[in-house]
Design a protein around this motif. Structure first.
Motif: not given
Length: 593
Positions: A71-77, A106-112
């Motif tokens: 799967r692809k997961l985008t880490l979006r709040v 170690d990132t605060a971005r919406q990593a994919e």
């Protein structure tokens, strides 16, 4: 554990705001030279070769699935994670595998995260795209079990949180528009009916302005708030107050804090930049002086996530904060920084509070996640998934369609880190609508919860000292057992209890008890139960005896089950059966001495 730096990492990352962050390098077997890093027009890209069959778990609180392979997961709040896309109240860029390794990005971005991609050159890779970034720090962690990997990640953050024993009891949030008098009457109800309750929560009505917030008591409903707080404390209750961080212009702190806030407002309220010591001081000092020192020892930090599906409230990704972050980064760190600010206000007062957004390196914070969503299966899955990422979660109970639904939901919250009834829109206790028999069963469940407190307190001590979470997916403890890889509706509670909740529409369910150097017993009856797959049946009448070879009993299944489930039905028909009556299936692992 080994830290790898690729390119030039951004300055605003979770580790920067983690005061207990402690990295110690150790030797690892992972071939770090195989990791490919490059810049793309969309951001920084990491490609990590993996073996076919590698299973991927983690990435924060995930309500729609736990095994992310393929799967692809985008880490979006997002406050409304309605699909299996990575949206979450608490996305965390920490991924674990069944192959003996995990990685923290170690990132605060919406990593994919692309959890298994076949490339044209024949490689099979884990790919991670970090928007806008020109580099990143990556931490590779190894252990034979996922529990061991997660424990190291939690210790990297400073270890699990410490919580007071009283906070592990029963927590009841009252109707939002209750007056102080009604709050005291609710306290009297619990005591006079001998129903255990340790914490009462006051919802938005306690404030004279909400959405956005004033943090000032509503004197129409609470003409003497100190008298209410004093009465609750005298009767053995701790007090938790609802709020969010958007500061209304009528708030006493607004004139001072608006200069340390974002260039966008939410519900006409200022959005404080809690990365700045000045903003934390203003907010914390007010809370300490006006609330904590008057007897409040817990807070519910609401709406520090955001929503793209229910009105698109909260600040945009391009918002600018005076400390230097943009809205995308602040969304990832908002919950963490808000928790830090409230802990500063509490000034060492023990708590187990609530928050609706948390992110990376959150294990040290005594805050429990919750959701305004309400699918019971999703809530169970949240209990399973949270432990992969150093998070705490409660499958809170609000309303119910009938007594059966209510009791099944309460069973789930009794066997979670926070036993929470959130009756914020219920003018009376939810069980009163279903009669005295239901009330008696609720009393029994809350009494059961009280007996679990010593065990749970010990699990939290272990969490603090070793990083091992108090609630864990089965695959975490039994990583070498492929049968556990897709189980998202059962979990380990404390050290040796296996809990398999049931929803109102289930009269039976399959449950897997991993084999090992131990035996399993029914937690309630103490009868021994075989390892492997079993069927937990609510009533003996739900089983009939067919004239089958060997005389095995066959479970009677609903028509909806038979359709398209012939293979699983065959497995069920040969499984041993355990009769639980109307109890939640719970099994105790008894280790051989």
């Amino acid at each position: 554990m080994k830290k790898l730096t690729f390119g030039t990492p951004e300055p605003f990352v979770p580790s920067r705001f983690c005061s207990g962050f402690h990295y110690t390098e150790t030797d690892i077997a992972f071939d770090t030279r195989s990791i490919c890093f490059r810049h793309t027009p969309r951001g920084a890209l990491l490609e990590i070769p993996v073996k076919e069959g590698t299973q991927f778990f983690g990435l924060g609180l995930q309500l729609k699935g736990i095994n992310h392979t393929g799967r692809k997961l985008t880490l979006r709040v997002n406050a409304d994670p309605v699909a299996y896309s990575g949206d979450s109240h608490a996305p965390v860029p920490f991924l674990v595998t069944n192959a003996g390794w995990g990685i923290y990005v170690d990132t605060a971005r919406q990593a994919e995260f692309y959890c298994g991609v076949h490339k044209s050159n024949g490689e099979y890779v884990l790919a991670i795209l970090i928007p806008a970034a020109r580099g990143v720090d990556l931490y590779v962690i190894e252990d034979a079990s996922i529990t061991g990997i997660v424990a190291q990640y939690n210790m990297l953050a400073g270890g699990g949180c410490t919580v007071p024993a009283w906070a592990l009891g029963v927590f009841y949030r009252c109707y939002s528009r209750y007056s102080g008098e009604k709050i005291c009457a609710m306290a009297d109800y619990f005591r006079s009916h001998d129903i255990p309750c340790d914490i009462l929560g006051l919802e938005p009505g306690w404030q004279n302005q909400t959405y956005s917030c004033s943090y000032v008591f509503n004197r129409e409903l609470y003409p003497d708030p100190d008298a209410v707080l004093g009465y609750l404390r005298q009767n053995g209750f701790h007090v938790n107050l609802w709020e969010h961080a958007f500061v209304h212009p009528s708030s006493p702190i607004y004139p001072e804090i608006r200069d340390y806030s974002a260039d966008c407002t939410v519900w006409n309220g200022a959005v404080p930049d809690f990365s700045l010591p000045e903003a934390r001081r203003i907010f914390a000092d007010y809370h300490r002086k006006n609330l904590v020192r008057h007897g409040v020892d817990g807070f519910k930090l609401d709406e520090c996530d955001s929503s793209d599906y229910t009105g698109s409230w909260s600040f945009p990704l391009w918002a600018q904060f005076p400390g230097g972050m943009d809205g995308e980064q602040y969304h990832a760190l908002f919950g963490t920084l808000y928790m830090q600010t409230i802990l500063q206000a509490l000034e060492g007062t023990p708590t187990l509070s609530e928050v609706r957004n948390a992110g990376a390196l959150a294990a040290p914070y005594p805050f429990v996640l919750y959701s305004d969503l309400y699918d019971h299966r999703d809530f169970i899955r949240g209990t399973v998934s949270a432990g992969f990422s150093g998070l705490l979660w409660t499958p809170e109970v609000r309303h119910a369609k009938d007594a059966r639904d209510l009791l099944r939901r309460i069973q789930s919250t009794v066997f979670s880190v926070q036993c929470l009834i959130n009756a914020w829109y219920c003018e009376e206790a939810p069980w009163l609508a279903f009669g005295s028999a239901c009330e008696d069963k609720v009393r029994a469940l809350f009494t059961l919860r009280k007996t679990l407190v010593p065990m749970l307190a010990a699990a939290f001590r272990r969490y603090h000292e070793t990083g091992v979470p108090p609630v864990r997916a089965l695959v975490m403890d039994f990583t070498d057992d492929p049968e556990t890889y897709t189980i998202d509706d059962a979990y380990m509670f404390c050290e040796d209890l296996l809990v398999a909740p049931m929803t109102a529409d289930q009269e039976e369910r399959r449950c897997y008890l991993p084999a090992g150097d131990w035996i399993w017993r029914d937690f309630f009856t103490k009868e021994e139960v075989p390892s492997g797959w079993i069927v937990c049946c609510e009533k003996r009448e739900s089983v009939c005896h067919d004239e089958k070879e060997g005389g095995d009993a066959a479970t009677v299944l609903p028509d909806s089950y038979h359709a398209g489930h012939a293979e699983e039905q065959s497995v069920r028909d040969t499984c041993p059966r355990v009769f639980t009556d109307d109890r939640i299936p719970v099994f105790l692992r008894e280790r051989h001495s």
